[in-house]
Design a protein around this motif. Structure first.
Motif, mmCIF file in Angstrom:
data_model
loop_
_atom_site.group_PDB
_atom_site.id
_atom_site.type_symbol
_atom_site.label_atom_id
_atom_site.label_comp_id
_atom_site.label_asym_id
_atom_site.label_seq_id
_atom_site.Cartn_x
_atom_site.Cartn_y
_atom_site.Cartn_z
ATOM 1 N N GLY A 53 0.832 -1.211 0.000
ATOM 2 C CA GLY A 53 0.000 0.000 0.000
ATOM 3 C C GLY A 53 0.859 1.250 0.000
ATOM 4 O O GLY A 53 0.588 2.212 -0.731
ATOM 5 N N LEU A 54 1.928 1.233 0.801
ATOM 6 C CA LEU A 54 2.797 2.411 0.852
ATOM 7 C C LEU A 54 3.494 2.645 -0.485
ATOM 8 O O LEU A 54 3.662 3.784 -0.917
ATOM 9 C CB LEU A 54 3.831 2.273 1.977
ATOM 10 N N THR A 80 1.935 6.119 6.520
ATOM 11 C CA THR A 80 1.766 7.109 5.448
ATOM 12 C C THR A 80 2.332 8.447 5.909
ATOM 13 O O THR A 80 3.101 9.095 5.190
ATOM 14 C CB THR A 80 0.266 7.238 5.078
ATOM 15 N N GLU A 120 -7.991 10.062 3.559
ATOM 16 C CA GLU A 120 -8.439 8.739 4.002
ATOM 17 C C GLU A 120 -9.827 8.950 4.577
ATOM 18 O O GLU A 120 -10.017 9.875 5.369
ATOM 19 C CB GLU A 120 -7.541 8.220 5.145
ATOM 20 N N ASN A 124 -7.775 6.239 9.720
ATOM 21 C CA ASN A 124 -7.156 5.199 10.549
ATOM 22 C C ASN A 124 -6.438 5.881 11.711
ATOM 23 O O ASN A 124 -5.455 6.583 11.448
ATOM 24 C CB ASN A 124 -6.177 4.418 9.650
ATOM 25 N N THR A 151 -8.763 2.065 1.528
ATOM 26 C CA THR A 151 -8.453 0.787 2.178
ATOM 27 C C THR A 151 -9.496 0.407 3.223
ATOM 28 O O THR A 151 -9.949 -0.735 3.277
ATOM 29 C CB THR A 151 -7.066 0.873 2.864
ATOM 30 N N PHE A 152 -9.873 1.359 4.081
ATOM 31 C CA PHE A 152 -10.815 1.035 5.162
ATOM 32 C C PHE A 152 -12.204 0.745 4.601
ATOM 33 O O PHE A 152 -12.850 -0.205 5.008
ATOM 34 C CB PHE A 152 -10.888 2.197 6.170
ATOM 35 N N ILE A 183 1.244 -8.866 1.387
ATOM 36 C CA ILE A 183 1.395 -7.410 1.438
ATOM 37 C C ILE A 183 1.261 -6.928 0.001
ATOM 38 O O ILE A 183 1.957 -7.438 -0.897
ATOM 39 C CB ILE A 183 2.787 -7.006 1.991
ATOM 40 N N GLY A 184 0.354 -5.981 -0.226
ATOM 41 C CA GLY A 184 0.161 -5.491 -1.598
ATOM 42 C C GLY A 184 -0.521 -4.139 -1.611
ATOM 43 O O GLY A 184 -1.068 -3.685 -0.604
ATOM 44 N N LEU A 302 -5.259 -5.212 9.518
ATOM 45 C CA LEU A 302 -6.719 -5.192 9.606
ATOM 46 C C LEU A 302 -7.298 -5.826 8.349
ATOM 47 O O LEU A 302 -6.587 -6.090 7.383
ATOM 48 C CB LEU A 302 -7.209 -3.733 9.709
ATOM 49 N N THR A 316 0.511 0.734 15.263
ATOM 50 C CA THR A 316 0.460 1.235 13.880
ATOM 51 C C THR A 316 0.765 2.722 13.745
ATOM 52 O O THR A 316 1.102 3.184 12.661
ATOM 53 C CB THR A 316 -0.939 0.984 13.284
ATOM 54 N N ARG A 336 -8.097 -0.207 18.863
ATOM 55 C CA ARG A 336 -8.709 -0.383 17.540
ATOM 56 C C ARG A 336 -9.016 -1.861 17.309
ATOM 57 O O ARG A 336 -8.169 -2.718 17.545
ATOM 58 C CB ARG A 336 -7.747 0.116 16.458
HETATM 59 O O1 P1T Z 1 1.064 -2.094 4.802
HETATM 60 P P1 P1T Z 1 0.852 -1.600 3.411
HETATM 61 O O2 P1T Z 1 0.261 -2.611 2.493
HETATM 62 O O3 P1T Z 1 2.075 -0.925 2.836
HETATM 63 O O4 P1T Z 1 -0.290 -0.464 3.488
HETATM 64 C C1 P1T Z 1 -0.121 0.744 4.145
HETATM 65 C C2 P1T Z 1 -1.460 1.325 4.503
HETATM 66 C C3 P1T Z 1 -2.014 2.276 3.675
HETATM 67 N N1 P1T Z 1 -3.224 2.826 3.938
HETATM 68 C C4 P1T Z 1 -3.938 2.454 5.016
HETATM 69 C C5 P1T Z 1 -5.251 3.092 5.287
HETATM 70 C C6 P1T Z 1 -3.437 1.471 5.890
HETATM 71 O O5 P1T Z 1 -4.161 1.138 6.950
HETATM 72 C C7 P1T Z 1 -2.158 0.903 5.637
HETATM 73 C C8 P1T Z 1 -1.550 -0.112 6.534
HETATM 74 N N2 P1T Z 1 -2.118 -0.180 7.810
HETATM 75 C C9 P1T Z 1 -1.775 -1.024 8.813
HETATM 76 C C10 P1T Z 1 -0.777 -1.907 8.728
HETATM 77 C C11 P1T Z 1 -2.568 -0.897 10.039
HETATM 78 O O6 P1T Z 1 -2.554 -1.806 10.889
HETATM 79 O O7 P1T Z 1 -3.242 0.126 10.188
#
Ligand code: P1T
Length: 358
Positions: A53-54, A80, A120, A124, A151-152, A183-184, A302, A316, A336
């Motif tokens: 995600g990052l 982030t 977002e 989060n 994502t949420f 992880i993606g 999550l 987190t 959470r």
């Molecule tokens: O972990 P990754 O796949 O790189 O995603 C990052 C990320 C991006 N955006 C949101 C809203 C996220 O919640 C996350 C990753 N979050 C967690 C690992 C967590 O426990 O909140």
């Protein structure tokens, strides 16, 4: 089923002629199957899969150059914020963090050099919302791109492109994959030029996922609608239960009437997810709660089928400076929950025994 093209390269029939596939950082049929699926889910034209995600969010920020400015929601995933403040700001991109619940605050933060607004919703871990339509208007006025981390909410519950977003970002690690084994990340866009630029950035910087991970996410997505129905209903049941519980001071869940933005939640979301945050009376009470649950596993992340629990300030969001964290309510007494798809009576029983102390 789409095959897993477990290859790094493709044989070319003659010099100067290939069959659409040269090298797997750039093209891979399994990844492309996932990308078509992601685009379709979000109602977009183009999907791009990333290694996390990052990495996906980072690629979108790399559309910018030194001297450009980003306005970001202040209550994003801690990683982030860390990437923005500790890595990308070193490259000369400036970030301003605002409470995007307030459109006026966002409008004021926009500058002539602002090229992107990052949101977002829900956030989060405070589960704050922003009005996507209003945000799209502000971004358009400022000639900036609107990126929404979905994502949420997931595309099952919310479609940011329909509200005018330019880029939807995902950590596919979470609900989309849904099984806590990959992880993606992903970006989804409508504009062909934006798609081309992002593909160029990914090709040139390399944050592509492997084919096995792409295949697993694709398989997970097949049950997204079934899982989300249960996450939504279990989330609501757990939120209502915790709101009535004596040991809980406050519940943050957009599906509750008590959520200050419940009206907005009903307008722009179809369901309210399995993410619930609660305030307990003290940090000690929070520690005892998360240490005592048995079905809710103490872990980061999550969106998987199994329920998870954690204290964001110590897990987190530990990388967010304490004063900023506290100002947003991310204190050591905030817990959470990622409510899974288990039998909800079992989840309530687990929470009740854990809250009743020892
Ligand atoms: O972990 P990754 O796949 O790189 O995603 C990052 C990320 C991006 N955006 C949101 C809203 C996220 O919640 C996350 C990753 N979050 C967690 C690992 C967590 O426990 O909140």
């Amino acid at each position: 089923m789409p095959p897993i093209y477990q290859t790094s390269t493709y044989v070319q029939p003659e010099l100067g002629r290939h069959l659409g596939y040269e090298y797997a950082r750039v093209q891979n049929p399994t990844r492309e199957a996932l990308e078509r699926n992601l685009a379709s889910l979000e109602g977009g034209r183009f999907g791009l899969a990333f290694a996390s995600g990052l990495a996906a969010i980072e690629a979108a920020i790399k559309l910018l150059s030194a001297g450009d400015h980003v306005v970001s929601e202040e209550n994003t995933y801690g990683g982030t914020t860390r990437m923005f403040t500790k890595v990308l700001s070193r490259l000369g991109i400036e970030f301003t963090f605002v409470d995007t619940r307030d459109p006026e605050a966002v409008r004021k933060a926009m500058r002539p050099e602002t090229r992107l607004l990052h949101l977002e919703t829900p956030t989060n871990p405070m589960m704050r919302l922003c009005d996507l339509e209003a945000m799209a208007g502000i971004a358009r006025e400022a000639d900036a791109l609107l990126m929404v981390d979905n994502t949420f909410a997931t595309p099952y519950n919310q479609l940011p492109l329909e509200f005018g977003a330019d880029i939807v970002a995902h950590s596919t690690t979470k609900y989309l994959n849904g099984h806590s084994d990959v992880i993606g990340g992903a970006l989804i866009v409508n504009d062909p030029e934006l798609d081309e630029e992002l593909r160029f950035i990914r090709k040139s910087t390399g944050a592509t996922p492997g084919p096995m991970d792409a295949w697993l996410v694709l398989r997970g997505i097949k049950t997204l609608h079934l899982r989300m129905q249960t996450h939504n209903s279990n989330g609501m049941t757990v939120a209502r239960f915790l709101e009535e519980h004596d040991a809980v001071s406050k519940v943050h869940y957009p599906g509750l009437d008590s959520h200050p933005q419940h009206g907005l939640a009903k307008r722009q979301m179809k369901g309210f997810t399995g993410m619930v945050s609660v305030e307990l009376e003290s940090a000690e009470a929070a520690k005892s709660f998360v240490d005592r649950t048995r079905l809710f596993a103490l872990a980061e992340s999550l969106g998987g089928v199994e329920s998870l629990i954690g204290v964001p300030s110590l897990m987190t969001h530990a990388s967010v400076p304490t004063a900023r964290r506290n100002a947003m309510g991310v204190t050591d007494s905030l817990v959470r929950l990622s409510v899974g798809v288990e039998a909800v009576e079992d989840l309530l029983e687990d929470l009740d025994q854990a809250l009743s102390g020892g």
